[in-house]
Enzyme design. Structure first.
Site, PDB file in Angstrom:
ATOM      1  N   GLU A   1      36.918  24.237  51.601  1.00 21.56           N
ATOM      2  CA  GLU A   1      36.908  22.947  50.918  1.00 21.56           C
ATOM      3  C   GLU A   1      35.541  22.590  50.332  1.00 21.56           C
ATOM      4  OE1 GLU A   1      37.996  23.618  53.926  1.00 21.56           O
ATOM      5  OE2 GLU A   1      40.158  23.319  53.709  1.00 21.56           O
TER       6      GLU A   1
ATOM      7  N   ASN B   1      35.118  34.594  46.518  1.00 23.68           N
ATOM      8  CA  ASN B   1      34.237  34.263  45.394  1.00 23.68           C
ATOM      9  C   ASN B   1      32.973  35.120  45.478  1.00 23.68           C
ATOM     10  OD1 ASN B   1      33.134  32.630  43.199  1.00 23.68           O
ATOM     11  ND2 ASN B   1      31.804  31.692  44.747  1.00 23.68           N
TER      12      ASN B   1
ATOM     13  N   ARG C   1      42.676  16.123  34.513  1.00 19.30           N
ATOM     14  CA  ARG C   1      42.285  17.212  35.408  1.00 19.30           C
ATOM     15  C   ARG C   1      43.443  17.527  36.359  1.00 19.30           C
ATOM     16  NH1 ARG C   1      38.332  20.594  33.954  1.00 19.30           N
ATOM     17  NH2 ARG C   1      37.626  21.709  35.794  1.00 19.30           N
TER      18      ARG C   1
ATOM     19  N   ASP D   1      30.667  26.715  48.057  1.00 23.26           N
ATOM     20  CA  ASP D   1      29.943  27.892  48.576  1.00 23.26           C
ATOM     21  C   ASP D   1      29.704  27.824  50.086  1.00 23.26           C
ATOM     22  OD1 ASP D   1      29.760  28.808  45.922  1.00 23.26           O
ATOM     23  OD2 ASP D   1      27.850  27.801  45.602  1.00 23.26           O
TER      24      ASP D   1
ATOM     25  N   ALA E   1      23.814  44.391  43.281  1.00 19.11           N
ATOM     26  CA  ALA E   1      24.560  43.725  44.358  1.00 19.11           C
ATOM     27  C   ALA E   1      25.996  43.372  43.964  1.00 19.11           C
ATOM     28  CB  ALA E   1      23.802  42.479  44.815  1.00 19.11           C
ATOM     29  N   GLU E   2      26.171  42.508  42.982  1.00 19.11           N
ATOM     30  CA  GLU E   2      27.510  41.964  42.707  1.00 19.11           C
ATOM     31  C   GLU E   2      28.555  43.035  42.433  1.00 19.11           C
ATOM     32  OE1 GLU E   2      27.785  38.540  40.067  1.00 19.11           O
ATOM     33  OE2 GLU E   2      25.640  38.251  40.205  1.00 19.11           O
TER      34      GLU E   2
ATOM     35  N   GLY F   1      32.799  38.651  32.180  1.00 17.12           N
ATOM     36  CA  GLY F   1      33.713  39.509  32.913  1.00 17.12           C
ATOM     37  C   GLY F   1      33.141  40.836  33.381  1.00 17.12           C
TER      38      GLY F   1
ATOM     39  N   HIS G   1      29.051  34.989  44.600  1.00 14.43           N
ATOM     40  CA  HIS G   1      27.990  34.037  44.242  1.00 14.43           C
ATOM     41  C   HIS G   1      26.676  34.806  44.112  1.00 14.43           C
ATOM     42  CE1 HIS G   1      25.976  30.216  43.836  1.00 14.43           C
ATOM     43  NE2 HIS G   1      25.021  30.715  44.616  1.00 14.43           N
TER      44      HIS G   1
HETATM   45  C1  GAR Z   1      28.125  36.255  37.978  1.00 13.27           C
HETATM   46  O1  GAR Z   1      26.743  36.412  38.122  1.00 13.27           O
HETATM   47  C2  GAR Z   1      28.702  35.501  39.152  1.00 13.27           C
HETATM   48  O2  GAR Z   1      28.067  35.822  40.356  1.00 13.27           O
HETATM   49  C3  GAR Z   1      28.433  34.083  38.743  1.00 13.27           C
HETATM   50  O3  GAR Z   1      28.722  34.044  37.367  1.00 13.27           O
HETATM   51  C4  GAR Z   1      28.452  35.334  36.793  1.00 13.27           C
HETATM   52  C5  GAR Z   1      29.663  35.798  36.029  1.00 13.27           C
HETATM   53  O4  GAR Z   1      29.413  36.986  35.334  1.00 13.27           O
HETATM   54  N1  GAR Z   1      29.205  33.164  39.504  1.00 13.27           N
HETATM   55  C6  GAR Z   1      28.746  31.983  39.914  1.00 13.27           C
HETATM   56  O5  GAR Z   1      27.649  31.555  39.616  1.00 13.27           O
HETATM   57  C7  GAR Z   1      29.718  31.188  40.781  1.00 13.27           C
HETATM   58  N2  GAR Z   1      29.041  30.082  41.413  1.00 13.27           N
HETATM   59  P1  GAR Z   1      30.575  37.918  34.792  1.00 13.27           P
HETATM   60  O6  GAR Z   1      31.545  37.030  33.992  1.00 13.27           O
HETATM   61  O7  GAR Z   1      29.889  38.905  33.905  1.00 13.27           O
HETATM   62  O8  GAR Z   1      31.256  38.560  35.964  1.00 13.27           O
END
Ligand code: GAR
Length: 207
Positions: free
Chosen positions: A148, A108, A66, A151, A180-181, A12, A110
């Site tokens: 759909e 999302n 599911r 990514d 970045a993120e 998180g 990525h």
């Molecule tokens: C992050 O690096 C995010 O970009 C990645 O999972 C991590 C979650 O970290 N997501 C993916 O790979 C989606 N395809 P976080 O729980 O610390 O935010």
């Protein structure tokens, strides 16, 4: 006020970046209505709890199929009447009914520069392992709308990050998050909240 749900599966840190940006005023006009995890042990749930944000777990393990999980998840999500769903490290593939119900309203993050190192099998550390194996010198992160495919949706924001000599997947993952993120995910939410994002012909116009 943009009402958002943040969906999580693990640590998180991206959720934390959103919380901090809302508190600090870099994200405006936005309220986090709920944090939903598919994993009851996700530390992200504790981050939400610490801030008094509503948080719930809907685990596929509690359902017979599911399809039953998908139906229950969507039904619960709908009760919050959010404007935007933010996948912040949510490692469940989004199913067609949810995509249809939230068209152009799911984003999302990525951890690569899409279209590199994305699609089926590329998530979390596996992305950074792929980057190091291929030997590219630049990687980064992408915020995109969810469609759909895996990514494949319209791209909102991207930011490049250097790969450095001696990187391990863990070191690179941390740098991509920091540089970045944690910047572009809050920025994308703020732009949507302030009416600065438009999707046309599969592309995003952002100002
Ligand atoms: C992050 O690096 C995010 O970009 C990645 O999972 C991590 C979650 O970290 N997501 C993916 O790979 C989606 N395809 P976080 O729980 O610390 O935010």
């Amino acid at each position: 006020m943009l009402k958002i749900a943040v969906l999580v599966s693990g640590g998180g840190t991206n959720l934390q970046a959103i919380i901090d940006a809302v508190e600090g005023g870099t994200i405006t006009n936005t309220q986090i209505e709920v944090v939903i995890s598919n994993n009851k042990n996700a530390y992200a749930l504790e981050r939400a709890a610490a801030k008094g944000i509503e948080h719930i777990c809907i685990s596929p393990k509690d359902f017979e199929s599911r399809a039953a999980f998908h139906a229950a998840f969507l039904e619960k999500l709908n009760t919050y009447q959010v404007d935007l769903v933010v996948l912040a490290g949510f490692l469940v593939v989004i199913w067609p009914e949810m995509i249809a119900a939230y068209k152009n309203r799911i984003i999302n993050i990525h951890p690569s520069l899409i279209p590199s190192f994305c699609g089926t099998g590329y998530y979390g550390l596996k992305v950074h392992e792929g980057v190091l194996k291929r030997g590219v010198k630049i990687t980064g992160a992408t915020v995109h709308f969810v469609d759909e495919g895996t990514d494949t949706g319209p791209i909102l924001l991207q930011k490049a990050v250097a790969v450095e000599e001696g990187d391990t997947p863990e070191i690179l993952q941390r740098r991509v998050m920091e540089q970045a993120e944690w910047q572009i995910l809050p920025e994308a939410i703020d732009r949507i909240a302030n009416g600065r994002v438009r999707v046309a012909d599969g592309k995003v116009c952002i100002r």
